[in-house]
Design a protein around this motif. Structure first.
Motif, PDB file in Angstrom:
ATOM      1  N   ASP A 256      -2.096   9.790  -6.675  1.00 22.45           N
ATOM      2  CA  ASP A 256      -1.216   8.763  -6.120  1.00 22.45           C
ATOM      3  C   ASP A 256      -1.927   7.418  -6.188  1.00 22.45           C
ATOM      4  O   ASP A 256      -2.911   7.202  -5.480  1.00 22.45           O
ATOM      5  CB  ASP A 256      -0.874   9.142  -4.670  1.00 22.45           C
TER       6      ASP A 256
ATOM      7  N   THR B 190       5.413   9.096  -3.839  1.00 23.77           N
ATOM      8  CA  THR B 190       4.496   9.828  -2.969  1.00 23.77           C
ATOM      9  C   THR B 190       5.168  11.090  -2.432  1.00 23.77           C
ATOM     10  O   THR B 190       4.564  12.163  -2.397  1.00 23.77           O
ATOM     11  CB  THR B 190       4.059   8.920  -1.812  1.00 23.77           C
TER      12      THR B 190
ATOM     13  N   GLN C 114      -3.605   8.032  -1.938  1.00 28.00           N
ATOM     14  CA  GLN C 114      -3.829   6.636  -2.269  1.00 28.00           C
ATOM     15  C   GLN C 114      -5.035   6.045  -1.552  1.00 28.00           C
ATOM     16  O   GLN C 114      -5.825   5.336  -2.145  1.00 28.00           O
ATOM     17  CB  GLN C 114      -2.556   5.856  -1.909  1.00 28.00           C
TER      18      GLN C 114
HETATM   19 MG   LIG Z   1       3.470   5.847  -2.475  1.00 34.79          MG
END
Ligand SMILES: [Mg+2]
Ligand SMILES: Nc1ncnc2c1ncn2[C@@H]1O[C@H](COP(=O)(O)OP(=O)(O)OP(=O)(O)O)[C@@H](O)[C@H]1O
Ligand SMILES: Nc1ncnc2c1ncn2[C@@H]1O[C@H](COP(=O)(O)OP(=O)(O)OP(=O)(O)O)[C@@H](O)[C@H]1O
Ligand SMILES: [Mg+2]
Lengths: 214, 332, 288, 288
Positions: C200, C49, C123
């Motif tokens: 992500d 990330t 995410q």
């Molecule tokens: Mg991550």
């Protein structure tokens, strides 16, 4: 988030860190109260208390840079307030009062800082509830302390996501509505989370009273 | 706005502490009594939200400065006055314990000025206005007005505390009042805009969140009107009479004399408090029209603060009922 | 993209340390070419990330000059110009930004241009949907790019259609299912028509059908892509090349089947050989 | 569990509608026996989480009497007592709770006993770790069950050891990695020594190694389990039986390989035949 941004030095291992939290609370409270009760311009006693606090801080191995940083945020407020006393008396009198105000504030501030920098917050709370803080209140404090980290994380992620889709300069109005949305979104997500946490607590047999191991 | 130790006298700290402890204790009891256990995590989470949201900087559209949320009114609107009050008390405690923001002895005063007034008083004002004007507009207006008043009332309360702490003949209470409340009527604009903005966002995205505890309308309508009219009249009287009263013989001074309570002797003081020194640049609020205006404002705020707090007591039973209605549907 | 030979993304000696925290990225080097789809895999906390956040300047890392020996084992791609010799490169390197997109260094002056060209999808879709309606949310990016109203509406309609959500304009985000939220996020990113897409964990919490739908959408998308994921099967399906990240360092970089099929490498970095490759390999060798 | 023949969990004609929302569960029927590990699969929004929340009374659904025809196609397990005939069952059914755990109906009077026996692990570990230290958190359940201090400490140590986190007692939850948080949650649930474990997406966001660790822990756990997951490979590894939920209804219920290998069924409900089964089947039939 590796979160030590709140009580940064509380996990050390010095003499001060090893003292029982209850004793530390009583000590800090005694210093703060003693300082508040001392009459104006009773310098020897004020000096003693100040020395005591500085000794405590150095025993706890709290870096000077950290203290200076903290004081830089704290002192201006107190100094200006204190200065208003001699100013209002036409520069003739009131210097003693002003000095006393500064010393009182300083000693109280540093004593409080010593307490939180040598005691992890959960121990501090446990000790305080032993000293009579309402159970519910200390449970709520622990809960809030725990979720501050989660929310800061969430906030950071939301901010990042927002920034990723904003380009160039925005007007003050745009930035303002964006920030409003950020706080609103944080609120909504946090309240949804609270409902889920409630489910998790109840699932593990919680019936409304807060129990702890000690 | 956080008061450090050493600024207020011990007696005032004690008094404020007792008052705050009373209000917080009452709120905790209410929290414990509510039907749903859910209020406990909700309150803690609300406190965490306020704590986090205070770190968010708001660009103020008309000034090159940033403001941040105080949150008492917002908390009370979303989770109700009792939970909001406890949440604010927790936020202030954490700030004191973790950041040394605000003194330990002055905790009571801080909790009173920012927590109790904001949540209990603010919520009372909010619910009067939002009930008066139905629909989202009433809610937003209520939030805006309540948020503004909560800041100003908090500052008014602070000046009272400060004056009581320094009764050694150093203070001009009306002037202190005027300076503090004028400055905070500007600070309050930020709080009002932020609270209003967040509330209108919530209403746009998730209206049920704020609408949920719908109260039976018949019972309250009559009472609400009476209270509302009374509030308007009281505020109007305060706004018009306060300047004249203070220009002639100082009303407070007269009162003090009459009660042989002559500790508020008038001596010229230029009290400058750090947080509050910037606003109206170039305007001397101690003379002329500005003086009248600021004293009028002071009157308005003082009155509304008192009104707000007294209203809370009247609302106790109703809020309990409403909370029960809303929460009885949930199992747990 | 008239300058075809220039890579879309160039990361050179990128290092990053969170203000409170350990080093999250350490001397990361790779290049992504036009039309490439690169998988980014590694255990929790590897720095995936963090790396994605550097691609459009949401984080600004530093450029660390390689020290002798230390970085020799890390597979640095062969893009470091021959002109940069040991000593000269050092001082030269440090003054340049560690990340370059379409030849532009990622520095604040270039942010508007870079953020228009790099779309990042995070995410958790709830982090990303902050507007009251789906339309507002998808329009957010194009509006910020100062497109005229018509163009914005066209892009909103087009990108919603491309993720299969035509007609969802007036829905409110919290009424959507999880898979729908994900797709709205993707639409919001696609509406800016980026040349590089950074995703992500695009498939986390998705049901198999939505995951399949997402894979199809990504396969059709013309932009270059970097996909960070724990879902190795998705990486196998989409990516021709994989980068393994662990403890902030690139541990391997190469063709998908070669890297993900390397049992020892996978085990060392908290991964597992995906079933498709394990069985695929065995098929290649005959049954069992 | 001296009454061995009684099932651990009995769900009969369970229906649920969110206050603001559509029907999330509709006439759900199934039984879970001692030692069974049941997978619960279905697309996003199928009602899996909603169903798990009913198992210990976090939500209270209603018992809908089956109407003719409508439920005929839904595979109801054969547990509805023969004594319940058409008309009599109707009135009888509605008065009874739709969920029974260890023979106790899930009604508020039984909550303490039921919550001691049913452990629920939620999807997001941050929802579940609400105490300041790991020890406090794992001790939360046992403390609420009124165990003496020694017993509580014993259980804390034991369950932390069983998830491989012995020595983590004094750590603070926000300092843990994601996989560790998950395992602390599991320890907190195991410390109550439940007879039934309900897990919501236990492997989401875990890297392959942590996922493997979790699977091993769950394999060793003696309690009956219901696992809601999109990770069908995990379901294949752990569960002997699978329930397919879609649009709030049970669409299929049977042995894992049979159900998950049914391509048409999977496609109908937004799922995919997992690779392990697809290849496994093909192996059974010979290569390709
Ligand atoms: Mg991550
Ligand atoms: N905001 C932050 N502050 C400090 N440290 C951080 C922060 N975010 C991440 N880290 C640390 O940086 C490292 C890399 O984190 P990152 O989130 O990039 O990992 P990741 O590969 O995305 O992991 P995951 O697969 O769990 O998403 C970790 O050690 C993490 O603890
Ligand atoms: N709090 C709520 N209020 C109203 N409706 C809800 C709520 N929670 C879920 N729903 C709705 O109930 C249905 C079932 O949701 P549920 O969360 O049980 O699905 P799920 O199978 O767990 O999905 P996922 O795989 O995405 O976790 C969905 O249509 C959802 O929109
Ligand atoms: Mg779910």
């Amino acid at each position: 988030m590796p979160g030590d941004f709140l009580d940064r030095y509380s996990l050390g291992n010095t003499v001060c860190h090893r003292l029982p939290p209850t004793l530390k609370i009583v000590l800090a409270a005694a210093v703060i109260a003693g300082c508040a009760l001392l009459p104006v311009a009773y310098w020897p006693a004020h000096g003693c208390l100040a020395c005591l606090v500085f000794v405590g801080l150095s025993l706890a191995e709290i870096p000077l840079s950290y203290l200076v940083h903290r004081l830089a945020l704290f002192l201006p407020l107190v100094l200006v307030t204190a200065l208003s006393v001699p100013l209002s008396r036409g520069f003739a009198g009131g210097w003693e009062i002003a000095a006393t105000v500064v010393i009182r504030s300083l000693v109280a501030f540093l004593a409080a800082l010593w307490l939180v920098s040598t005691t992890p917050f959960d121990r501090l709370l446990a000790a305080m509830s032993r000293l009579g803080m309402p159970r519910l209140f200390s449970a709520l404090l622990a809960f809030t302390y725990r979720y501050i980290y989660v929310l800061f994380d969430e906030l950071a992620r939301m901010k990042t996501a927002q920034r990723a889709r904003t380009f160039g300069k925005r007007s003050a109005w745009q930035r303002w509505t964006a920030t409003t949305r950020l706080v609103g979104l944080l609120l909504i997500r946090a309240l949804n989370r609270a409902v889920r946490i409630h489910g998790a607590m109840v699932s593990r047999g919680w019936r409304g009273d807060m129990r702890t191991l000690d | 706005m956080h008061i450090a130790d050493g600024i207020l006298s011990n007696e005032v700290c004690l008094g404020a502490g007792v008052l705050a402890a009373g209000a917080i204790g009452l709120s905790l009891r209410k929290l414990n009594d509510t039907v749903s256990l859910r209020t406990v995590p909700l309150t803690g989470m609300m406190a965490a939200v306020i704590f986090a949201a205070q770190m968010v900087k708001f660009p103020l559209a008309f000034a090159p400065a940033y403001g941040h949320l105080l949150g008492g009114v917002l908390a009370a609107i979303v989770v109700g006055p009792w939970a909001g009050c406890v949440a604010m008390a927790i936020v202030l405690f954490l700030q004191m314990a973790l950041f040394a923001d605000g003194g330990w002895l002055a905790y009571g005063a801080n909790a009173l000025n920012m927590g109790v007034v904001g949540s209990l008083g603010g919520h009372a004002i909010y619910s009067i206005i939002s009930r008066r004007f139905a629909g989202p507009r009433g809610k937003i207006a209520g939030a805006v007005v309540a948020a503004w008043l909560s800041v100003v009332a908090g500052s008014a309360l602070f000046s009272v505390e400060f004056a009581l702490s320094h009764r050694g003949g150093e203070f001009d209470l009306p002037k202190l009042f005027a300076v503090m409340t004028t400055l905070h009527s500007l600070v309050g604009v930020g709080e009002a805009l932020i609270t209003g903005g967040v509330v209108s966002y919530l209403l746009a995205v998730w209206p049920d969140l704020i609408d949920a505890p719908s109260r039976p309308p018949g019972v309250i309508a009559g009472l609400g009107r009476v209270v509302w009219t009374g509030a308007v009249v009281a505020l109007a009287v305060a706004a018009f009479l306060a300047p004249f009263a203070s220009e002639g013989a100082d009303a407070l001074e007269q009162t003090a004399e009459r009660f042989k309570f002559d500790k508020f002797e008038r001596t010229p003081v230029a009290l400058v408090l750090p947080d509050y020194e910037v606003p109206i640049p170039g305007v001397d609020v101690s003379t002329g029209a500005w003086h009248k205006l600021s004293v009028a404002l002071a009157g308005v705020f003082g009155t509304s603060a008192v009104l707000g707090i007294s209203l809370v007591l009247g609302r106790v039973a109703r809020t309990r009922l409403a909370a029960r209605d809303a929460e009885a549907t949930h199992a747990g | 993209m008239s300058h075809a030979p220039a890579p879309i993304l160039k990361v050179a000696h990128l290092s990053y340390r969170y203000p409170v925290g350990q080093i999250a990225l350490c001397d990361v080097n790779f290049v992504v070419g036009v039309n490439e789809i690169v998988g980014l895999v590694g255990p929790n906390g590897a720095g995936k990330t963090t790396l994605l956040l550097h691609l459009n300047g949401l984080l600004l890392g530093t450029r660390l000059a390689p020290r002798n020996g230390e970085t020799a084992s890390v597979g640095t791609a062969g893009y470091v110009g021959a002109a940069q010799n040991a000593a000269g490169a050092d001082s030269n390197n440090e003054s340049r930004a560690p990340v370059e997109v379409l030849g532009m260094p990622v520095i604040p002056e270039n942010f508007p241009e870079i953020r228009r060209n790099v779309g990042v999808m995070f995410q958790d879709p709830d982090d990303q949907l902050f507007c009251p309606t789906v339309r507002d949310d998808v329009a957010f990016g194009p509006l910020n790019l100062d497109f005229p109203r018509d163009e914005v509406l066209r892009r909103v309609a087009e990108s919603l259609a491309s993720v299969g959500l035509a007609g969802f304009e007036d829905r409110r985000p919290h009424e959507l299912s999880f898979g729908e939220k994900r797709r709205v996020c993707l639409a919001g990113v696609l509406a800016c028509e980026p040349s590089l897409l950074a995703l992500d964990e695009p498939s986390s919490n998705l049901d198999p059908r939505s995951r399949r739908g997402l894979i199809e959408i990504l396969k059709k998308c013309p932009a270059a892509q970097i996909i960070a994921s724990h879902d190795l099967e998705l990486v196998v399906e989409l990516c021709s090349r994989v980068i393994v990240l662990d403890q902030g360092r690139i541990q391997a970089d190469g063709p998908t089947r070669e890297i993900l099929g390397n049992e020892a490498l996978m085990a060392r970095h908290g991964l597992e050989v995906p079933l498709s490759i394990r069985y695929g390999l065995e098929f290649g060798k005959g049954p069992r």
